[in-house]
Scaffold this active site. Structure first.
Site, PDB file in Angstrom:
ATOM      1  N   MET A   1       0.846  -1.197   0.000  1.00 56.17           N
ATOM      2  CA  MET A   1       0.000   0.000   0.000  1.00 56.17           C
ATOM      3  C   MET A   1       0.881   1.247   0.000  1.00 56.17           C
ATOM      4  SD  MET A   1      -3.441  -0.940   2.039  1.00 56.17           S
ATOM      5  CE  MET A   1      -2.868  -0.678   3.698  1.00 56.17           C
ATOM      6  N   GLY A   2       2.126   1.081  -0.443  1.00 54.24           N
ATOM      7  CA  GLY A   2       3.020   2.237  -0.530  1.00 54.24           C
ATOM      8  C   GLY A   2       3.581   2.627   0.827  1.00 54.24           C
TER       9      GLY A   2
ATOM     10  N   LEU B   1       6.627   2.969   1.454  1.00 53.04           N
ATOM     11  CA  LEU B   1       7.552   1.832   1.556  1.00 53.04           C
ATOM     12  C   LEU B   1       8.662   2.067   2.576  1.00 53.04           C
ATOM     13  CD1 LEU B   1       7.922   0.991  -2.259  1.00 53.04           C
ATOM     14  CD2 LEU B   1       6.247   0.110  -0.621  1.00 53.04           C
TER      15      LEU B   1
ATOM     16  N   GLY C   1      11.053  -2.958   5.392  1.00 53.00           N
ATOM     17  CA  GLY C   1      10.289  -4.216   5.410  1.00 53.00           C
ATOM     18  C   GLY C   1       9.860  -4.563   3.989  1.00 53.00           C
ATOM     19  N   HIS C   2       9.352  -3.543   3.267  1.00 47.24           N
ATOM     20  CA  HIS C   2       8.922  -3.787   1.882  1.00 47.24           C
ATOM     21  C   HIS C   2      10.122  -4.098   0.985  1.00 47.24           C
ATOM     22  CE1 HIS C   2       5.620  -0.972   3.316  1.00 47.24           C
ATOM     23  NE2 HIS C   2       4.931  -2.005   2.874  1.00 47.24           N
TER      24      HIS C   2
ATOM     25  N   GLN D   1     -10.325  -2.509   2.692  1.00 47.91           N
ATOM     26  CA  GLN D   1      -9.828  -3.181   3.898  1.00 47.91           C
ATOM     27  C   GLN D   1      -9.797  -2.242   5.111  1.00 47.91           C
ATOM     28  OE1 GLN D   1      -6.027  -4.117   1.732  1.00 47.91           O
ATOM     29  NE2 GLN D   1      -5.083  -3.746   3.723  1.00 47.91           N
TER      30      GLN D   1
ATOM     31  N   GLY E   1       4.880 -10.695   3.847  1.00 50.81           N
ATOM     32  CA  GLY E   1       5.679 -10.588   5.074  1.00 50.81           C
ATOM     33  C   GLY E   1       5.024 -11.291   6.248  1.00 50.81           C
TER      34      GLY E   1
HETATM   35  O1  PAF Z   1      -0.150  -5.662   3.571  1.00 46.63           O
HETATM   36  C1  PAF Z   1      -0.580  -4.754   2.827  1.00 46.63           C
HETATM   37  O2  PAF Z   1       0.090  -3.756   2.581  1.00 46.63           O
HETATM   38  C2  PAF Z   1      -1.982  -4.880   2.243  1.00 46.63           C
HETATM   39  O3  PAF Z   1      -2.842  -5.507   3.124  1.00 46.63           O
HETATM   40  C3  PAF Z   1      -1.998  -5.573   0.859  1.00 46.63           C
HETATM   41  C4  PAF Z   1      -1.533  -6.996   0.952  1.00 46.63           C
HETATM   42  C5  PAF Z   1      -1.130  -4.797  -0.111  1.00 46.63           C
HETATM   43  C6  PAF Z   1      -3.434  -5.583   0.308  1.00 46.63           C
HETATM   44  O4  PAF Z   1      -3.947  -4.301   0.171  1.00 46.63           O
END
Ligand code: PAF
Length: 291
Positions: free
Chosen positions: A34-35, A37, A40-41, A65, A151
């Protein structure tokens, strides 16, 4: 300087590029984000690059979500910073669809993954995992990756995605990404940016408490007693505990005897207005990290 990475915003453009890669014989990886970043990403991207010769990073703050009272509007967004980090990470493409691209005005399909979605974060955020499963299924079907990395920080999410992939026979290999932590143990999260200085100083206790529970239980201390001691420590330091539980690492079933199967300690707690989650393995060497 790192090479600029292209961004595509539509499924058509994404598919055209992926089709070219496939024609050239590449294996394709996807890291869904979800950006905002952080390391971890970028560690997930690094793992994806070990398994695939072309890696897509999707960036989409998924409204479905978030409950109406949650932080969708305030969720950190940093397009320029994300572009730089993706370029430095070695990934090959950013896929940044907009809301209209992802959700038609009469969008009416939802994926519910039973079992592993229940309890833990699923209890406190009942909308959350169907929002995640639906958007991840869409991202998978749009990009059709060979592998994806999720993750372990969002461990329940990882299991929800694994269960969905298995149940729907999606031909995608899921690789686990270990949790990346600050030097004081705090798990990296985009939401750490919400913490005040005072809260940031207290936040690492979350990891210390679950690590202590994991080692106490591993050494034979009773599970209930260990969890209770951990809860008292958190309560007395200003955390508002949402859950603190021991669950099976493979399917999140409640567990009282760690000899039965691999187990993890899971916690979610509010510190001021920030909800933090974390988990640690009790017996990491017995866990399976790839499907
Ligand atoms: O973990 C996240 O950043 C979000 O839940 C995901 C997997 C990108 C779905 O929107």
């Amino acid at each position: 300087m790192a090479k600029r990475v292209n961004t595509v915003h539509t499924v058509e453009d994404l598919r055209e590029i992926v089709a070219d890669w496939r024609a050239e014989g590449h294996l394709v990886g996807l890291v869904a984000t979800m950006g905002a970043l952080h390391e971890g990403h970028t560690s997930l991207i690094g793992i994806a690059l070990e398994h695939a010769s072309r890696v897509i990073v999707s960036i989409f703050v998924n409204p479905t979500q978030f409950a109406p009272n949650e932080d969708f509007a305030a969720y950190p967004r940093d397009t320029a910073g994300d572009n730089l980090k993706v370029a430095k990470s070695g990934a090959h493409l950013i896929y940044a669809p907009n809301n209209e691209q992802m959700y038609a005005s009469d969008f009416s399909t939802q994926i519910f993954v039973g079992g592993v979605s229940d309890g833990l974060c699923g209890a406190a955020r009942p909308h959350f995992f169907s929002g995640v499963a639906t958007v991840v299924a869409k991202l998978f079907l749009q990009a059709m990756p060979d592998i994806t990395v999720f993750g372990e920080k969002d461990y329940q999410q990882l299991l929800v995605v694994k269960r969905m992939v298995r149940d729907l026979d999606l031909p995608i290999e899921i690789v686990h990404g270990p949790i990346v932590r600050e030097s004081d143990g705090l798990a990296l999260s985009s939401r750490n940016a919400y913490l005040s200085e005072a809260e940031r100083a207290v936040a690492p206790l979350l990891n210390r408490v679950i690590s202590d529970i994991a080692s106490d239980v591993g050494e034979g201390r009773a599970v209930a007693e260990s969890l209770e001691a951990g809860r008292v420590r958190l309560d007395s330091t200003g955390f508002l505990v949402d859950y603190l539980e021991l669950r099976g690492a493979e399917n999140l079933a409640p567990i009282t005897d760690i000899a039965e199967r691999p187990a993890r300690v899971f916690v979610a707690a509010h510190l001021g207005s920030t909800r933090l989650i974390d988990n640690v393995a009790i017996n990491p060497s017995t866990e399976q990290r790839r499907t």
